[in-house]
Design a protein around this motif. Structure first.
Motif, PDB file in Angstrom:
ATOM      1  N   HIS A   1       0.818  -1.212   0.000  1.00  0.00           N
ATOM      2  CA  HIS A   1       0.000   0.000   0.000  1.00  0.00           C
ATOM      3  C   HIS A   1       0.856   1.268   0.000  1.00  0.00           C
ATOM      4  O   HIS A   1       0.497   2.265  -0.647  1.00  0.00           O
ATOM      5  N   VAL A   2       1.970   1.269   0.728  1.00  0.00           N
ATOM      6  CA  VAL A   2       2.857   2.430   0.717  1.00  0.00           C
ATOM      7  C   VAL A   2       3.420   2.658  -0.691  1.00  0.00           C
ATOM      8  O   VAL A   2       3.471   3.796  -1.179  1.00  0.00           O
ATOM      9  N   LEU A   3       3.821   1.576  -1.358  1.00  0.00           N
ATOM     10  CA  LEU A   3       4.305   1.702  -2.733  1.00  0.00           C
ATOM     11  C   LEU A   3       3.197   2.220  -3.654  1.00  0.00           C
ATOM     12  O   LEU A   3       3.454   3.004  -4.572  1.00  0.00           O
ATOM     13  N   GLY A   4       1.965   1.780  -3.392  1.00  0.00           N
ATOM     14  CA  GLY A   4       0.847   2.292  -4.175  1.00  0.00           C
ATOM     15  C   GLY A   4       0.634   3.776  -3.966  1.00  0.00           C
ATOM     16  O   GLY A   4       0.323   4.517  -4.913  1.00  0.00           O
ATOM     17  N   VAL A   5       0.790   4.249  -2.733  1.00  0.00           N
ATOM     18  CA  VAL A   5       0.659   5.684  -2.435  1.00  0.00           C
ATOM     19  C   VAL A   5       1.724   6.478  -3.193  1.00  0.00           C
ATOM     20  O   VAL A   5       1.445   7.539  -3.760  1.00  0.00           O
ATOM     21  N   ILE A   6       2.961   5.968  -3.215  1.00  0.00           N
ATOM     22  CA  ILE A   6       4.044   6.665  -3.923  1.00  0.00           C
ATOM     23  C   ILE A   6       3.748   6.740  -5.420  1.00  0.00           C
ATOM     24  O   ILE A   6       3.893   7.795  -6.052  1.00  0.00           O
ATOM     25  N   ALA A   7       3.330   5.603  -6.012  1.00  0.00           N
ATOM     26  CA  ALA A   7       3.030   5.589  -7.448  1.00  0.00           C
ATOM     27  C   ALA A   7       1.881   6.538  -7.779  1.00  0.00           C
ATOM     28  O   ALA A   7       1.923   7.259  -8.793  1.00  0.00           O
ATOM     29  N   ALA A   8       0.862   6.566  -6.936  1.00  0.00           N
ATOM     30  CA  ALA A   8      -0.284   7.445  -7.181  1.00  0.00           C
ATOM     31  C   ALA A   8       0.107   8.911  -7.034  1.00  0.00           C
ATOM     32  O   ALA A   8      -0.354   9.773  -7.799  1.00  0.00           O
ATOM     33  N   HIS A   9       0.963   9.213  -6.058  1.00  0.00           N
ATOM     34  CA  HIS A   9       1.376  10.612  -5.854  1.00  0.00           C
ATOM     35  C   HIS A   9       2.157  11.128  -7.054  1.00  0.00           C
ATOM     36  O   HIS A   9       1.921  12.244  -7.532  1.00  0.00           O
ATOM     37  N   ASP A  10       3.086  10.329  -7.550  1.00  0.00           N
ATOM     38  CA  ASP A  10       3.872  10.769  -8.699  1.00  0.00           C
ATOM     39  C   ASP A  10       2.984  11.014  -9.911  1.00  0.00           C
ATOM     40  O   ASP A  10       3.177  11.985 -10.644  1.00  0.00           O
ATOM     41  N   ARG A  11       1.996  10.153 -10.137  1.00  0.00           N
ATOM     42  CA  ARG A  11       1.085  10.348 -11.253  1.00  0.00           C
ATOM     43  C   ARG A  11       0.210  11.582 -11.034  1.00  0.00           C
ATOM     44  O   ARG A  11      -0.089  12.314 -11.984  1.00  0.00           O
ATOM     45  N   SER A  12      -0.174  11.832  -9.788  1.00  0.00           N
ATOM     46  CA  SER A  12      -1.039  12.970  -9.491  1.00  0.00           C
ATOM     47  C   SER A  12      -0.340  14.299  -9.747  1.00  0.00           C
ATOM     48  O   SER A  12      -0.920  15.207 -10.350  1.00  0.00           O
ATOM     49  N   VAL A  13       0.926  14.431  -9.304  1.00  0.00           N
ATOM     50  CA  VAL A  13       1.624  15.705  -9.517  1.00  0.00           C
ATOM     51  C   VAL A  13       1.965  15.903 -10.991  1.00  0.00           C
ATOM     52  O   VAL A  13       2.252  17.030 -11.412  1.00  0.00           O
ATOM     53  N   ARG A  14       1.939  14.841 -11.781  1.00  0.00           N
ATOM     54  CA  ARG A  14       2.153  14.973 -13.216  1.00  0.00           C
ATOM     55  C   ARG A  14       0.887  15.425 -13.928  1.00  0.00           C
ATOM     56  O   ARG A  14       0.943  16.223 -14.876  1.00  0.00           O
ATOM     57  N   LEU A  15      -0.269  14.939 -13.477  1.00  0.00           N
ATOM     58  CA  LEU A  15      -1.516  15.195 -14.190  1.00  0.00           C
ATOM     59  C   LEU A  15      -2.223  16.473 -13.760  1.00  0.00           C
ATOM     60  O   LEU A  15      -2.906  17.101 -14.563  1.00  0.00           O
ATOM     61  N   PHE A  16      -2.075  16.861 -12.490  1.00  0.00           N
ATOM     62  CA  PHE A  16      -2.874  17.960 -11.947  1.00  0.00           C
ATOM     63  C   PHE A  16      -1.987  19.116 -11.501  1.00  0.00           C
ATOM     64  O   PHE A  16      -0.818  18.917 -11.161  1.00  0.00           O
ATOM     65  N   PRO A  17      -2.535  20.327 -11.486  1.00  0.00           N
ATOM     66  CA  PRO A  17      -1.766  21.471 -10.995  1.00  0.00           C
ATOM     67  C   PRO A  17      -1.431  21.300  -9.515  1.00  0.00           C
ATOM     68  O   PRO A  17      -2.126  20.582  -8.789  1.00  0.00           O
ATOM     69  N   PRO A  18      -0.360  21.964  -9.050  1.00  0.00           N
ATOM     70  CA  PRO A  18       0.082  21.772  -7.663  1.00  0.00           C
ATOM     71  C   PRO A  18      -1.009  22.014  -6.621  1.00  0.00           C
ATOM     72  O   PRO A  18      -1.057  21.320  -5.604  1.00  0.00           O
ATOM     73  N   ALA A  19      -1.884  22.971  -6.874  1.00  0.00           N
ATOM     74  CA  ALA A  19      -2.908  23.290  -5.886  1.00  0.00           C
ATOM     75  C   ALA A  19      -3.902  22.149  -5.694  1.00  0.00           C
ATOM     76  O   ALA A  19      -4.537  22.040  -4.649  1.00  0.00           O
ATOM     77  N   LYS A  20      -4.045  21.304  -6.697  1.00  0.00           N
ATOM     78  CA  LYS A  20      -5.032  20.224  -6.617  1.00  0.00           C
ATOM     79  C   LYS A  20      -4.401  18.834  -6.508  1.00  0.00           C
ATOM     80  O   LYS A  20      -5.118  17.863  -6.227  1.00  0.00           O
ATOM     81  N   ALA A  21      -3.102  18.742  -6.728  1.00  0.00           N
ATOM     82  CA  ALA A  21      -2.468  17.430  -6.782  1.00  0.00           C
ATOM     83  C   ALA A  21      -2.581  16.685  -5.463  1.00  0.00           C
ATOM     84  O   ALA A  21      -2.911  15.497  -5.433  1.00  0.00           O
ATOM     85  N   VAL A  22      -2.309  17.369  -4.343  1.00  0.00           N
ATOM     86  CA  VAL A  22      -2.350  16.707  -3.037  1.00  0.00           C
ATOM     87  C   VAL A  22      -3.790  16.438  -2.623  1.00  0.00           C
ATOM     88  O   VAL A  22      -4.127  15.340  -2.164  1.00  0.00           O
ATOM     89  N   ALA A  23      -4.662  17.431  -2.821  1.00  0.00           N
ATOM     90  CA  ALA A  23      -6.070  17.235  -2.454  1.00  0.00           C
ATOM     91  C   ALA A  23      -6.691  16.110  -3.272  1.00  0.00           C
ATOM     92  O   ALA A  23      -7.534  15.352  -2.763  1.00  0.00           O
ATOM     93  N   GLY A  24      -6.272  15.981  -4.518  1.00  0.00           N
ATOM     94  CA  GLY A  24      -6.816  14.934  -5.361  1.00  0.00           C
ATOM     95  C   GLY A  24      -6.421  13.540  -4.933  1.00  0.00           C
ATOM     96  O   GLY A  24      -7.037  12.552  -5.358  1.00  0.00           O
ATOM     97  N   GLN A  25      -5.397  13.436  -4.082  1.00  0.00           N
ATOM     98  CA  GLN A  25      -4.971  12.124  -3.610  1.00  0.00           C
ATOM     99  C   GLN A  25      -5.694  11.670  -2.353  1.00  0.00           C
ATOM    100  O   GLN A  25      -5.550  10.512  -1.947  1.00  0.00           O
ATOM    101  N   LEU A  26      -6.453  12.555  -1.743  1.00  0.00           N
ATOM    102  CA  LEU A  26      -7.161  12.167  -0.514  1.00  0.00           C
ATOM    103  C   LEU A  26      -8.107  10.987  -0.741  1.00  0.00           C
ATOM    104  O   LEU A  26      -8.166  10.069   0.091  1.00  0.00           O
TER     105      LEU A  26
END
Length: 431
Positions: free
Chosen positions: A387-412
């Protein structure tokens, strides 16, 4: 975890053998898992603001001589011959051997050496089943004789056939009334091989890459292998996250991963006495009730992931592929579940199966590979690490796809999904 040969009770849920996990403290297990996920999420949000994974463009090239040996026709021919010889040995064992998994190595070869053994093999060596697949070899031999005209494979088909094939295999292992019977295995393997060869005759050898369940299974796990190929064809050593990031977003990818997760979850609770009693007394009958249980487990995983994708899209705005964009982050989770549930089965029943295949008069009794504490720690660590590895993979994809203001919130929503899966996975281990 105590393993024993299949008997009338264990055959209800497993092709061969069963597992009974020894409990550990639920408080420490759940608290440690939640802390690992939450701390990882906070650290990534604070320190990881740009995408770092480069997919198939990354990797340190291996020596050219090693690649020439790996790609040599003689090497490929030897591997294809090995796969065909192993398949022939299994077929002969099914046709001529006794109809009991205690004396016939064929059930162990299918349910342990193939299904579970592909996990470490693919992690260490890459998509090995593509090289060993006896159906590919048979197709090539038949193509030389009949020379069929292949048609283009519809792009929309994607991995849906592979997902269906994986469901069929897990149904055979976990639901079928007598999965270790030589008759059952012969019928199932013959039907699968016939269907695969007919479809390959229609669509060509590429069919196996997209439609063969075991090739898709091996290739998906191989995304986390340190061995891979760059987009220029070079054999490389790389960070496994780069390979995971390069997972093709094909139709059916989500279904394939959900089948792996859902079937492993069903395997976890199918040994529960209450569940066994409920399906044995169900008015539908044992097999239909167990089939609905397996389908329900897979559907629950798919529904939770679909809900997560919908909330992510609501938070971050429209995205052309919200379902497939983060599907790769479920692969480490599936791997963690597979290790937690099948490690002990593989290291005990695997050598036992090999011993029988080599003609040992009396195969050794399976023994637990680790003590209760060590095995419980391994199981929980596998689930949490996945699950931790999944969180890392999802975070990297999120900061690539979404603007910084939404990247972290989009991972909730993804974090909530990971926590839910973690609680469910550990709960099944403590069951």
């Amino acid at each position: 975890m105590v393993l024993h040969p299949a008997d009338p009770l264990t055959a209800l849920a497993h092709g061969i053998g069963s597992q009974h996990d020894l409990p550990i403290s639920p408080f420490y297990a759940f608290a440690g898992a939640f802390a690992a996920l939450f701390v990882s999420f906070l650290a990534l949000g604070l320190l990881w603001s740009t995408s770092r994974f480069r997919g198939d463009r990354s990797g340190l090239a291996l020596p050219a001589g090693l690649q020439r040996v790996a790609d040599a026709p003689a090497t490929r021919t030897a591997l294809r011959g090995l796969g065909l010889a192993a398949a022939l040995a299994v077929l002969l064992s099914l046709l001529l051997g006794p109809d009991t998994p205690d004396r016939n190595p064929a059930p162990g070869a299918v349910y342990v050496l193939l299904w579970v053994g592909l996990v470490p093999a693919s992690l260490l060596l890459g998509p090995v089943w593509r090289l060993l697949n006896p159906l590919r070899t048979l197709h090539r031999l038949l193509s030389k004789a009949f020379r069929p005209t292949a048609r283009p494979l519809p792009a929309r088909l994607g991995q849906w056939p592979a997902a269906a094939g994986l469901f069929g295999f897990t149904w055979l292992e976990l639901v079928a009334p007598d999965p270790a019977s030589t008759t059952t295995l012969l019928i199932a393997l013959a039907a699968y091989a016939g269907a695969q060869l007919l479809l390959a005759a229609r669509f060509g050898e590429r069919w196996f890459t997209e439609g063969d369940a075991f090739e898709a299974y091996s290739a998906l796990l191989a995304r986390l292998s340190p061995l891979g190929r760059r987009d220029d064809g070079r054999l490389v050593v790389r960070n496994p996250f780069h390979g995971l990031d390069a997972t093709p977003e094909r139709p059916g990818l989500v279904a394939t991963v959900c089948v792996l997760l859902g079937s492993t979850a069903y395997d976890g609770f199918s040994d529960n006495p209450a569940w066994i009693n409920s399906i044995q007394t169900s008015p539908l009958g044992r097999t239909p009730a167990a089939t609905l249980g397996l389908l329900g487990s897979i559907a629950l995983v798919a529904a939770l992931y679909g809900l997560c994708a919908a909330v992510t899209r609501l938070v971050c705005g429209p995205h052309p592929g919200p379902l497939t964009a983060f599907a790769h982050s479920l692969v480490p989770i599936a791997l963690g579940y597979l290790i937690a549930h099948y490690f002990s089965l593989f290291v005990t029943e695997g050598p036992r199966t090999v011993s029988m295949a080599l003609g040992t008069d009396k195969a050794p009794e399976p023994l637990p590979p680790l003590g209760p504490g060590g095995l419980a720690t391994l199981q929980v660590a596998a689930v949490v690490t996945g699950h931790v590895l999944g969180v890392i993979a999802a975070h990297d994809r999120s900061v690539r796809l979404f603007p910084p203001a939404k990247a972290v919130a989009g991972q909730l929503p993804l974090l909530a999904l990971m926590i839910t899966f973690t609680i469910g996975g550990i709960g099944l281990l403590l069951n």
